[in-house]
Enzyme design. Structure first.
Site, mmCIF file in Angstrom:
data_model
loop_
_atom_site.group_PDB
_atom_site.id
_atom_site.type_symbol
_atom_site.label_atom_id
_atom_site.label_comp_id
_atom_site.label_asym_id
_atom_site.label_seq_id
_atom_site.Cartn_x
_atom_site.Cartn_y
_atom_site.Cartn_z
ATOM 1 N N ASP A 28 -31.622 10.236 -19.710
ATOM 2 C CA ASP A 28 -30.250 10.611 -19.413
ATOM 3 C C ASP A 28 -29.404 10.189 -20.618
ATOM 4 O O ASP A 28 -29.869 9.398 -21.465
ATOM 5 C CB ASP A 28 -29.828 9.866 -18.140
ATOM 6 C CG ASP A 28 -28.380 10.068 -17.828
ATOM 7 O OD1 ASP A 28 -27.935 11.222 -17.806
ATOM 8 O OD2 ASP A 28 -27.665 9.063 -17.593
ATOM 9 N N ASP A 30 -25.248 9.701 -20.721
ATOM 10 C CA ASP A 30 -24.126 8.794 -20.471
ATOM 11 C C ASP A 30 -24.598 7.576 -19.671
ATOM 12 O O ASP A 30 -25.242 7.718 -18.639
ATOM 13 C CB ASP A 30 -23.014 9.540 -19.716
ATOM 14 C CG ASP A 30 -21.647 8.960 -20.046
ATOM 15 O OD1 ASP A 30 -21.413 8.622 -21.219
ATOM 16 O OD2 ASP A 30 -20.827 8.812 -19.119
ATOM 17 N N ASP A 248 -29.626 5.676 -15.782
ATOM 18 C CA ASP A 248 -28.775 4.573 -15.320
ATOM 19 C C ASP A 248 -28.330 4.802 -13.878
ATOM 20 O O ASP A 248 -27.615 3.975 -13.324
ATOM 21 C CB ASP A 248 -27.532 4.430 -16.213
ATOM 22 C CG ASP A 248 -26.560 5.582 -16.026
ATOM 23 O OD1 ASP A 248 -26.999 6.743 -16.100
ATOM 24 O OD2 ASP A 248 -25.371 5.318 -15.784
HETATM 25 MG MG LIG Z 1 -25.902 8.544 -16.642
#
Ligand SMILES: [Mg+2]
Length: 311
Positions: A28, A30, A248
């Site tokens: 991923d 961000d 995250d």
């Molecule tokens: Mg993310």
């Protein structure tokens, strides 16, 4: 009980075994390799290092507001080595899905951003709807005067800063035709705005409005749904059991990995915390237990320590 292993406490042998257990790395963006426009320390060294060590690297983002080309610019600026085939956005996935499944003589009604329009243009898919479309009158007057097009074979919903009542009305009305495809980029509910009382509605909030009104469920191309796995197997011949997913956020990144048969690693620099892992782990709810990553690390920088040759 499901367990989760800390990368930071692996033995030398454990680190080697972990490094040798995958050939492909999906990450991923961000919260993992950058926060908005700021790179996360150590991320370029680690991701470029994977490539240098012969691993295939894919950057997988639910963001539908940027084209692959625009995201590539950001990679370059922040020091990541990436080419277009390494970057998988939901605007790209949606265009690919529609190219394969819709009637090519017809059009897509798009509730979404110019980036989606650009990806559709690249594949020669006809579309309309991007841009402002606000209520200019009372609702009854709008309903009396609204016109629907006759050649719509799909409704695509992504992030749209001009989301409005007329757009929900039109999208749901096109979807009354059972032959009209309903596609959504992703269902991320919201984004926290750190240090404020604000919460930013995500694409999921927009998709929910359309699906509630239409009474239909969309085909979702983004994480945690497995279309990404299908595309990667077709285009890059990846072996899911030799693939590591880094994220995250447990209900998108980790869940995609779990559903796809990938190994999963949560970094603690973004949405979910170690306490979340512990709560999911102790829960009796199998849906929450599915969110427990196989591994976790303080940051992506921890992965520097698993490379056989130091970076
Ligand atoms: Mg993310």
């Amino acid at each position: 009980m499901t367990t989760s292993t800390s990368i930071d406490t692996l033995s030398e042998q454990g680190r080697q075994e972990f490094f040798n257990s995958f050939d492909n790395v999906l990450t991923d963006c961000d919260g993992v390799i950058w926060m908005l426009n700021n790179v996360i320390s150590g991320a370029p060294e680690v991701m470029n290092g994977f490539k240098a060590q012969g691993k295939k690297v894919f950057f997988v983002t639910n963001n539908s507001t940027k084209t692959q080309t625009q995201i590539l610019e950001k990679f370059k600026t922040l020091g990541f080595k990436a080419c277009s085939k390494d970057v998988i956005t939901t605007s790209f996935l949606a265009a690919k899905y529609l190219k394969a499944n819709m009637d090519p003589s017809k059009r897509v009604y798009v509730v979404g951003s110019p980036a989606i329009a650009s990806e559709l243009d690249d594949l020669g898919i006809k579309h309309f709807g991007v841009g402002p479309d606000y209520l200019q009158s009372s609702v009854p007057t709008f309903v009396e005067n609204v016109k629907l097009e006759d050649d719509v074979n799909a409704v695509l919903v992504g992030f749209d800063e001009h989301f409005s009542y007329p757009k929900i009305f039109k999208a749901a009305s096109y979807l009354k035709d059972p032959n009209c495809l309903f596609v959504a980029t992703n269902t991320d509910e919201s984004f926290p705005v750190n240090g404020t009382r604000f919460i930013m509605p995500g694409t999921g909030s927009l998709v929910c409005s359309v699906k509630t009104c239409a009474g239909r469920e969309p085909f979702i191309v983004g994480k945690p749904f497995s279309y990404i796995r299908q595309v990667l197997m077709e285009t890059s011949n990846i072996d899911p059991s030799r693939t590591l997913m880094i994220g995250d956020r447990c209900n998108t990144d980790i869940l995609l990995g779990k559903r796809s048969g990938f190994k999963t690693l949560l970094v603690l620099t973004g949405v979910n915390t170690y306490n979340d892992i512990e709560n999911y782990r102790k829960s009796d709810d199998p849906e929450l237990q599915e969110l427990v990553p196989d591994y976790y690390a303080e940051s992506i920088a921890s992965l520097k320590n698993i490379f056989p040759v130091s970076l």
